[in-house]
Scaffold this motif. Sequence first.
Motif, PDB file in Angstrom:
ATOM      1  N   MET A   1       0.835  -1.202   0.000  1.00 56.38           N
ATOM      2  CA  MET A   1       0.000   0.000   0.000  1.00 56.38           C
ATOM      3  C   MET A   1       0.875   1.260   0.000  1.00 56.38           C
ATOM      4  N   ILE A   2       1.933   1.279   0.848  1.00 59.08           N
ATOM      5  CA  ILE A   2       2.801   2.457   0.896  1.00 59.08           C
ATOM      6  C   ILE A   2       3.468   2.682  -0.446  1.00 59.08           C
ATOM      7  N   ALA A   3       3.926   1.585  -1.088  1.00 58.73           N
ATOM      8  CA  ALA A   3       4.564   1.696  -2.399  1.00 58.73           C
ATOM      9  C   ALA A   3       3.594   2.281  -3.422  1.00 58.73           C
ATOM     10  N   LEU A   4       2.330   1.868  -3.350  1.00 60.02           N
ATOM     11  CA  LEU A   4       1.326   2.379  -4.277  1.00 60.02           C
ATOM     12  C   LEU A   4       1.098   3.869  -4.063  1.00 60.02           C
ATOM     13  N   LEU A   5       1.019   4.271  -2.804  1.00 62.55           N
ATOM     14  CA  LEU A   5       0.818   5.684  -2.511  1.00 62.55           C
ATOM     15  C   LEU A   5       2.005   6.519  -2.976  1.00 62.55           C
ATOM     16  N   LEU A   6       3.215   5.962  -2.795  1.00 62.48           N
ATOM     17  CA  LEU A   6       4.404   6.667  -3.268  1.00 62.48           C
ATOM     18  C   LEU A   6       4.360   6.821  -4.785  1.00 62.48           C
ATOM     19  N   ALA A   7       3.958   5.761  -5.456  1.00 61.68           N
ATOM     20  CA  ALA A   7       3.933   5.783  -6.918  1.00 61.68           C
ATOM     21  C   ALA A   7       2.917   6.778  -7.454  1.00 61.68           C
ATOM     22  N   THR A   8       1.815   6.934  -6.772  1.00 61.97           N
ATOM     23  CA  THR A   8       0.773   7.852  -7.221  1.00 61.97           C
ATOM     24  C   THR A   8       1.009   9.284  -6.754  1.00 61.97           C
ATOM     25  N   GLY A   9       2.039   9.488  -5.903  1.00 61.65           N
ATOM     26  CA  GLY A   9       2.336  10.829  -5.438  1.00 61.65           C
ATOM     27  C   GLY A   9       1.463  11.301  -4.303  1.00 61.65           C
ATOM     28  N   LEU A  10       0.644  10.417  -3.739  1.00 61.69           N
ATOM     29  CA  LEU A  10      -0.209  10.829  -2.635  1.00 61.69           C
ATOM     30  C   LEU A  10       0.591  11.050  -1.358  1.00 61.69           C
ATOM     31  N   ILE A  11       1.710  10.361  -1.218  1.00 62.31           N
ATOM     32  CA  ILE A  11       2.651  10.680  -0.154  1.00 62.31           C
ATOM     33  C   ILE A  11       4.033  10.773  -0.793  1.00 62.31           C
ATOM     34  N   LEU A  12       4.890  11.539  -0.185  1.00 60.84           N
ATOM     35  CA  LEU A  12       6.209  11.790  -0.742  1.00 60.84           C
ATOM     36  C   LEU A  12       7.256  10.934  -0.042  1.00 60.84           C
ATOM     37  N   ALA A  13       8.201  10.425  -0.813  1.00 63.73           N
ATOM     38  CA  ALA A  13       9.299   9.667  -0.239  1.00 63.73           C
ATOM     39  C   ALA A  13      10.195  10.599   0.567  1.00 63.73           C
ATOM     40  N   PRO A  14      10.791  10.110   1.644  1.00 64.20           N
ATOM     41  CA  PRO A  14      11.703  10.948   2.428  1.00 64.20           C
ATOM     42  C   PRO A  14      12.873  11.430   1.582  1.00 64.20           C
ATOM     43  N   LEU A  15      13.303  12.635   1.834  1.00 65.03           N
ATOM     44  CA  LEU A  15      14.469  13.169   1.146  1.00 65.03           C
ATOM     45  C   LEU A  15      15.735  12.524   1.698  1.00 65.03           C
ATOM     46  N   PRO A  16      16.751  12.346   0.884  1.00 72.46           N
ATOM     47  CA  PRO A  16      18.010  11.795   1.402  1.00 72.46           C
ATOM     48  C   PRO A  16      18.679  12.774   2.358  1.00 72.46           C
ATOM     49  N   VAL A  17      19.230  12.248   3.439  1.00 76.61           N
ATOM     50  CA  VAL A  17      19.955  13.050   4.422  1.00 76.61           C
ATOM     51  C   VAL A  17      21.365  12.482   4.511  1.00 76.61           C
ATOM     52  N   THR A  18      22.348  13.277   4.144  1.00 78.10           N
ATOM     53  CA  THR A  18      23.736  12.825   4.098  1.00 78.10           C
ATOM     54  C   THR A  18      24.516  13.457   5.240  1.00 78.10           C
ATOM     55  N   TYR A  19      24.918  12.631   6.188  1.00 80.09           N
ATOM     56  CA  TYR A  19      25.661  13.118   7.352  1.00 80.09           C
ATOM     57  C   TYR A  19      27.164  13.142   7.029  1.00 80.09           C
ATOM     58  N   ASN A  20      27.514  13.992   6.093  1.00 78.52           N
ATOM     59  CA  ASN A  20      28.894  14.110   5.649  1.00 78.52           C
ATOM     60  C   ASN A  20      29.068  15.484   5.019  1.00 78.52           C
ATOM     61  N   SER A  21      30.096  16.197   5.414  1.00 75.12           N
ATOM     62  CA  SER A  21      30.295  17.564   4.929  1.00 75.12           C
ATOM     63  C   SER A  21      30.806  17.636   3.501  1.00 75.12           C
ATOM     64  N   LEU A  22      31.457  16.573   3.001  1.00 74.35           N
ATOM     65  CA  LEU A  22      32.073  16.646   1.679  1.00 74.35           C
ATOM     66  C   LEU A  22      31.045  16.813   0.553  1.00 74.35           C
ATOM     67  N   PRO A  23      29.937  16.064   0.537  1.00 79.62           N
ATOM     68  CA  PRO A  23      28.912  16.333  -0.477  1.00 79.62           C
ATOM     69  C   PRO A  23      28.335  17.743  -0.365  1.00 79.62           C
ATOM     70  N   ALA A  24      28.258  18.265   0.843  1.00 85.13           N
ATOM     71  CA  ALA A  24      27.746  19.620   1.016  1.00 85.13           C
ATOM     72  C   ALA A  24      28.669  20.645   0.369  1.00 85.13           C
ATOM     73  N   VAL A  25      29.972  20.427   0.466  1.00 83.92           N
ATOM     74  CA  VAL A  25      30.930  21.314  -0.192  1.00 83.92           C
ATOM     75  C   VAL A  25      30.716  21.270  -1.701  1.00 83.92           C
ATOM     76  N   ALA A  26      30.520  20.089  -2.241  1.00 83.70           N
ATOM     77  CA  ALA A  26      30.299  19.948  -3.678  1.00 83.70           C
ATOM     78  C   ALA A  26      29.030  20.668  -4.121  1.00 83.70           C
ATOM     79  N   VAL A  27      27.972  20.536  -3.345  1.00 84.60           N
ATOM     80  CA  VAL A  27      26.717  21.213  -3.671  1.00 84.60           C
ATOM     81  C   VAL A  27      26.898  22.729  -3.634  1.00 84.60           C
ATOM     82  N   SER A  28      27.592  23.208  -2.624  1.00 75.31           N
ATOM     83  CA  SER A  28      27.809  24.645  -2.495  1.00 75.31           C
ATOM     84  C   SER A  28      28.608  25.201  -3.670  1.00 75.31           C
TER      85      SER A  28
END
Length: 289
Positions: A1-28
Amino acid sequence: MIALLLATGLILAPLPVTYNSLPAVAVSLSHPGAAPPAANDWTCRSSKRPVVLLHGTHVNMALNWNALSPLLKNNGYCVFALNYGGLRFGQVAGTGPIEDSGVELAAFVDRVRAATEVSEVDLVGHSQGGLLAQYYVKFLGGAEKVHDVVGLAPTSHGSDAAGFDRWIWSLLQVFPGLEGIISAADPAALQQLRGSPFMNLMNSTPDVVPGVRYTTIATRYDGIVTPYRSQFLEGGRNVVLQDLCANDFADHLALAFDHVALREVLNALDPLNARAPDCSVPVFPLVGG
Protein backbone atom coordinates in the motif's frame (compact mmCIF):
# COMPACT_ATOMS: atom_id res chain seq x y z
CA MET A 1 0.00 0.00 0.00
CA ILE A 2 2.80 2.46 0.90
CA ALA A 3 4.56 1.70 -2.40
CA LEU A 4 1.33 2.38 -4.28
CA LEU A 5 0.82 5.68 -2.51
CA LEU A 6 4.40 6.67 -3.27
CA ALA A 7 3.93 5.78 -6.92
CA THR A 8 0.77 7.85 -7.22
CA GLY A 9 2.34 10.83 -5.44
CA LEU A 10 -0.21 10.83 -2.64
CA ILE A 11 2.65 10.68 -0.15
CA LEU A 12 6.21 11.79 -0.74
CA ALA A 13 9.30 9.67 -0.24
CA PRO A 14 11.70 10.95 2.43
CA LEU A 15 14.47 13.17 1.15
CA PRO A 16 18.01 11.80 1.40
CA VAL A 17 19.95 13.05 4.42
CA THR A 18 23.74 12.83 4.10
CA TYR A 19 25.66 13.12 7.35
CA ASN A 20 28.89 14.11 5.65
CA SER A 21 30.30 17.56 4.93
CA LEU A 22 32.07 16.65 1.68
CA PRO A 23 28.91 16.33 -0.48
CA ALA A 24 27.75 19.62 1.02
CA VAL A 25 30.93 21.31 -0.19
CA ALA A 26 30.30 19.95 -3.68
CA VAL A 27 26.72 21.21 -3.67
CA SER A 28 27.81 24.64 -2.50
CA LEU A 29 30.47 24.92 -5.22
CA SER A 30 28.18 23.73 -7.98
CA HIS A 31 25.24 25.94 -6.94
CA PRO A 32 26.68 29.19 -5.53
CA GLY A 33 24.25 31.03 -3.29
CA ALA A 34 21.55 28.36 -3.55
CA ALA A 35 19.25 27.27 -0.74
CA PRO A 36 19.80 23.86 0.87
CA PRO A 37 17.54 20.95 -0.13
CA ALA A 38 13.86 21.44 0.80
CA ALA A 39 14.36 25.02 2.05
CA ASN A 40 12.45 28.13 1.03
CA ASP A 41 9.27 26.58 -0.30
CA TRP A 42 7.08 29.63 0.25
CA THR A 43 3.90 27.59 -0.35
CA CYS A 44 4.73 25.15 2.47
CA ARG A 45 2.19 24.67 5.25
CA SER A 46 2.51 22.56 8.40
CA SER A 47 0.99 22.19 11.82
CA LYS A 48 4.52 22.65 13.18
CA ARG A 49 6.26 25.99 13.53
CA PRO A 50 8.46 26.97 10.57
CA VAL A 51 12.19 26.65 11.17
CA VAL A 52 14.64 29.33 10.04
CA LEU A 53 18.25 28.13 9.65
CA LEU A 54 21.17 30.50 10.27
CA HIS A 55 24.60 29.47 8.98
CA GLY A 56 27.94 30.26 10.59
CA THR A 57 30.77 32.64 9.73
CA HIS A 58 32.55 32.24 6.37
CA VAL A 59 30.11 29.62 5.02
CA ASN A 60 26.67 29.73 3.39
CA MET A 61 23.25 28.19 3.81
CA ALA A 62 23.71 25.41 1.23
CA LEU A 63 26.97 24.24 2.80
CA ASN A 64 25.90 24.55 6.43
CA TRP A 65 22.45 22.98 6.12
CA ASN A 66 22.76 20.28 3.47
CA ALA A 67 21.88 17.66 6.11
CA LEU A 68 19.56 19.40 8.56
CA SER A 69 17.26 21.03 6.01
CA PRO A 70 16.02 17.77 4.42
CA LEU A 71 15.97 16.10 7.84
CA LEU A 72 13.61 18.78 9.13
CA LYS A 73 11.45 18.51 6.01
CA ASN A 74 11.21 14.73 6.48
CA ASN A 75 9.95 15.41 10.00
CA GLY A 76 7.13 17.64 8.86
CA TYR A 77 8.66 21.12 9.12
CA CYS A 78 8.59 23.99 6.68
CA VAL A 79 12.23 25.02 6.39
CA PHE A 80 13.67 28.39 5.48
CA ALA A 81 17.22 29.67 5.21
CA LEU A 82 19.11 32.75 4.06
CA ASN A 83 22.62 33.91 3.28
CA TYR A 84 23.18 36.82 5.64
CA GLY A 85 26.10 39.16 6.18
CA GLY A 86 27.10 39.36 2.52
CA LEU A 87 27.97 36.58 0.07
CA ARG A 88 31.39 36.70 -1.56
CA PHE A 89 32.11 34.51 -4.57
CA GLY A 90 28.79 32.79 -3.95
CA GLN A 91 30.39 30.95 -1.02
CA VAL A 92 31.57 33.16 1.84
CA ALA A 93 28.79 34.72 3.91
CA GLY A 94 28.36 35.84 7.50
CA THR A 95 31.19 38.38 7.41
CA GLY A 96 29.24 41.63 7.76
CA PRO A 97 28.49 43.44 11.03
CA ILE A 98 26.21 41.28 13.17
CA GLU A 99 23.95 44.27 13.80
CA ASP A 100 23.27 44.52 10.05
CA SER A 101 22.74 40.77 9.81
CA GLY A 102 20.18 41.10 12.60
CA VAL A 103 18.20 43.54 10.46
CA GLU A 104 18.36 41.05 7.57
CA LEU A 105 17.12 38.29 9.86
CA ALA A 106 14.27 40.41 11.22
CA ALA A 107 12.98 41.10 7.71
CA PHE A 108 13.34 37.44 6.73
CA VAL A 109 11.44 36.20 9.80
CA ASP A 110 8.61 38.60 9.04
CA ARG A 111 8.50 37.30 5.48
CA VAL A 112 8.35 33.69 6.71
CA ARG A 113 5.62 34.50 9.23
CA ALA A 114 3.53 36.23 6.58
CA ALA A 115 3.96 33.46 4.01
CA THR A 116 3.18 30.64 6.42
CA GLU A 117 0.53 32.58 8.36
CA VAL A 118 2.02 31.88 11.78
CA SER A 119 2.87 34.10 14.72
CA GLU A 120 6.09 32.35 15.78
CA VAL A 121 9.03 30.60 14.17
CA ASP A 122 11.91 28.53 15.54
CA LEU A 123 15.51 29.56 14.91
CA VAL A 124 18.39 27.09 14.54
CA GLY A 125 21.85 28.57 14.20
CA HIS A 126 25.39 27.23 13.92
CA SER A 127 28.25 29.25 15.44
CA GLN A 128 27.58 32.91 14.56
CA GLY A 129 24.10 31.83 13.51
CA GLY A 130 23.29 30.91 17.11
CA LEU A 131 24.62 34.24 18.35
CA LEU A 132 22.65 36.08 15.66
CA ALA A 133 19.46 34.39 16.84
CA GLN A 134 20.19 35.47 20.42
CA TYR A 135 20.86 39.05 19.31
CA TYR A 136 17.64 39.22 17.30
CA VAL A 137 15.59 37.95 20.22
CA LYS A 138 17.28 40.24 22.76
CA PHE A 139 17.51 43.52 20.90
CA LEU A 140 15.39 43.51 17.72
CA GLY A 141 11.98 42.47 19.00
CA GLY A 142 12.35 38.80 18.11
CA ALA A 143 11.09 37.56 21.48
CA GLU A 144 7.49 38.02 20.34
CA LYS A 145 8.10 36.14 17.11
CA VAL A 146 10.33 33.23 18.19
CA HIS A 147 9.43 30.16 20.23
CA ASP A 148 12.72 28.21 20.18
CA VAL A 149 16.36 29.22 19.77
CA VAL A 150 18.58 26.21 19.12
CA GLY A 151 22.30 26.83 18.91
CA LEU A 152 24.90 24.44 17.51
CA ALA A 153 28.17 25.65 19.06
CA PRO A 154 27.00 29.27 19.26
CA THR A 155 29.44 32.05 20.11
CA SER A 156 27.15 33.02 22.98
CA HIS A 157 29.75 34.77 25.13
CA GLY A 158 32.51 35.10 22.58
CA SER A 159 35.48 32.87 21.89
CA ASP A 160 38.78 33.26 23.71
CA ALA A 161 40.52 31.96 20.56
CA ALA A 162 42.08 29.08 22.48
CA GLY A 163 43.45 31.51 25.06
CA PHE A 164 44.92 33.99 22.58
CA ASP A 165 42.20 36.64 22.88
CA ARG A 166 44.19 38.96 25.15
CA TRP A 167 47.21 38.62 22.90
CA ILE A 168 45.08 39.46 19.87
CA TRP A 169 43.60 42.56 21.50
CA SER A 170 47.07 43.68 22.60
CA LEU A 171 48.36 43.24 19.06
CA LEU A 172 45.50 45.29 17.66
CA GLN A 173 46.24 48.08 20.14
CA VAL A 174 49.87 48.17 19.04
CA PHE A 175 48.84 48.12 15.37
CA PRO A 176 45.52 49.99 15.20
CA GLY A 177 45.65 49.98 11.43
CA LEU A 178 45.40 46.20 11.51
CA GLU A 179 42.17 46.35 13.50
CA GLY A 180 40.79 48.77 10.91
CA ILE A 181 41.63 46.39 8.09
CA ILE A 182 40.02 43.42 9.86
CA SER A 183 36.95 45.44 10.88
CA ALA A 184 36.47 46.56 7.29
CA ALA A 185 36.99 43.15 5.68
CA ASP A 186 35.54 40.74 8.24
CA PRO A 187 33.84 42.58 11.11
CA ALA A 188 31.72 39.63 12.28
CA ALA A 189 34.79 37.55 13.07
CA LEU A 190 36.27 40.25 15.30
CA GLN A 191 32.90 40.88 16.94
CA GLN A 192 32.80 37.25 18.13
CA LEU A 193 36.11 37.50 19.96
CA ARG A 194 35.73 37.65 23.74
CA GLY A 195 36.01 41.22 24.98
CA SER A 196 34.74 42.90 21.80
CA PRO A 197 32.23 45.76 22.18
CA PHE A 198 29.57 43.56 20.59
CA MET A 199 30.17 40.72 23.03
CA ASN A 200 30.17 43.18 25.93
CA LEU A 201 26.74 44.30 24.74
CA MET A 202 25.46 40.73 24.56
CA ASN A 203 26.84 39.95 28.01
CA SER A 204 25.33 43.10 29.54
CA THR A 205 21.88 41.47 29.74
CA PRO A 206 20.68 38.05 30.95
CA ASP A 207 21.42 35.17 28.62
CA VAL A 208 17.80 34.28 27.95
CA VAL A 209 14.64 36.24 27.30
CA PRO A 210 11.52 35.07 29.19
CA GLY A 211 9.02 33.28 26.98
CA VAL A 212 11.63 31.88 24.58
CA ARG A 213 12.97 28.32 24.93
CA TYR A 214 16.72 27.90 24.45
CA THR A 215 18.81 24.83 23.69
CA THR A 216 22.58 24.84 23.18
CA ILE A 217 24.33 21.82 21.68
CA ALA A 218 28.10 21.71 22.17
CA THR A 219 31.05 19.38 21.63
CA ARG A 220 34.05 19.04 23.92
CA TYR A 221 36.25 18.95 20.82
CA ASP A 222 35.34 22.45 19.66
CA GLY A 223 38.51 24.30 18.69
CA ILE A 224 36.80 27.43 17.36
CA VAL A 225 34.41 28.60 20.09
CA THR A 226 36.57 28.12 23.16
CA PRO A 227 36.19 27.22 25.92
CA TYR A 228 33.24 25.15 24.79
CA ARG A 229 31.31 25.84 27.98
CA SER A 230 31.26 29.53 27.06
CA GLN A 231 28.58 28.52 24.57
CA PHE A 232 26.13 27.65 27.34
CA LEU A 233 23.25 29.92 28.26
CA GLU A 234 22.18 30.35 31.86
CA GLY A 235 18.49 29.58 31.95
CA GLY A 236 18.58 27.39 28.84
CA ARG A 237 19.08 23.67 28.24
CA ASN A 238 22.74 22.91 27.56
CA VAL A 239 23.75 19.62 25.91
CA VAL A 240 27.27 18.18 25.56
CA LEU A 241 27.27 15.56 22.83
CA GLN A 242 29.89 13.39 24.50
CA ASP A 243 27.61 13.05 27.52
CA LEU A 244 25.22 11.29 25.16
CA CYS A 245 27.58 9.32 22.91
CA ALA A 246 31.21 8.73 23.87
CA ASN A 247 32.16 7.92 20.28
CA ASP A 248 31.08 11.34 19.01
CA PHE A 249 34.32 13.11 18.04
CA ALA A 250 32.73 15.99 16.15
CA ASP A 251 34.57 19.29 16.16
CA HIS A 252 33.04 22.72 15.58
CA LEU A 253 32.71 22.30 11.82
CA ALA A 254 31.30 18.77 11.91
CA LEU A 255 28.34 19.59 14.15
CA ALA A 256 26.05 20.39 11.23
CA PHE A 257 26.68 16.87 9.87
CA ASP A 258 26.60 15.02 13.18
CA HIS A 259 23.60 12.67 13.43
CA VAL A 260 23.69 12.91 17.23
CA ALA A 261 23.64 16.71 17.20
CA LEU A 262 20.88 16.87 14.62
CA ARG A 263 18.81 14.35 16.59
CA GLU A 264 19.13 16.76 19.51
CA VAL A 265 17.93 19.60 17.28
CA LEU A 266 14.77 17.61 16.55
CA ASN A 267 14.39 16.85 20.26
CA ALA A 268 14.72 20.54 21.13
CA LEU A 269 12.07 21.56 18.61
CA ASP A 270 9.65 18.80 19.64
CA PRO A 271 10.50 17.64 23.18
CA LEU A 272 7.27 15.69 23.57
CA ASN A 273 8.49 13.30 20.88
CA ALA A 274 12.16 13.31 21.84
CA ARG A 275 14.21 10.19 21.13
CA ALA A 276 17.63 9.11 22.30
CA PRO A 277 20.31 9.40 19.62
CA ASP A 278 21.83 6.32 18.02
CA CYS A 279 25.29 5.95 19.55
CA SER A 280 26.24 2.90 17.52
CA VAL A 281 27.57 5.03 14.64
CA PRO A 282 30.71 7.09 15.37
CA VAL A 283 31.05 10.74 14.40
CA PHE A 284 34.34 12.15 13.11
CA PRO A 285 35.93 15.61 13.02
CA LEU A 286 35.36 17.78 9.93
CA VAL A 287 33.15 15.29 8.07
CA GLY A 288 30.63 14.30 10.76
CA GLY A 289 28.74 11.03 10.42
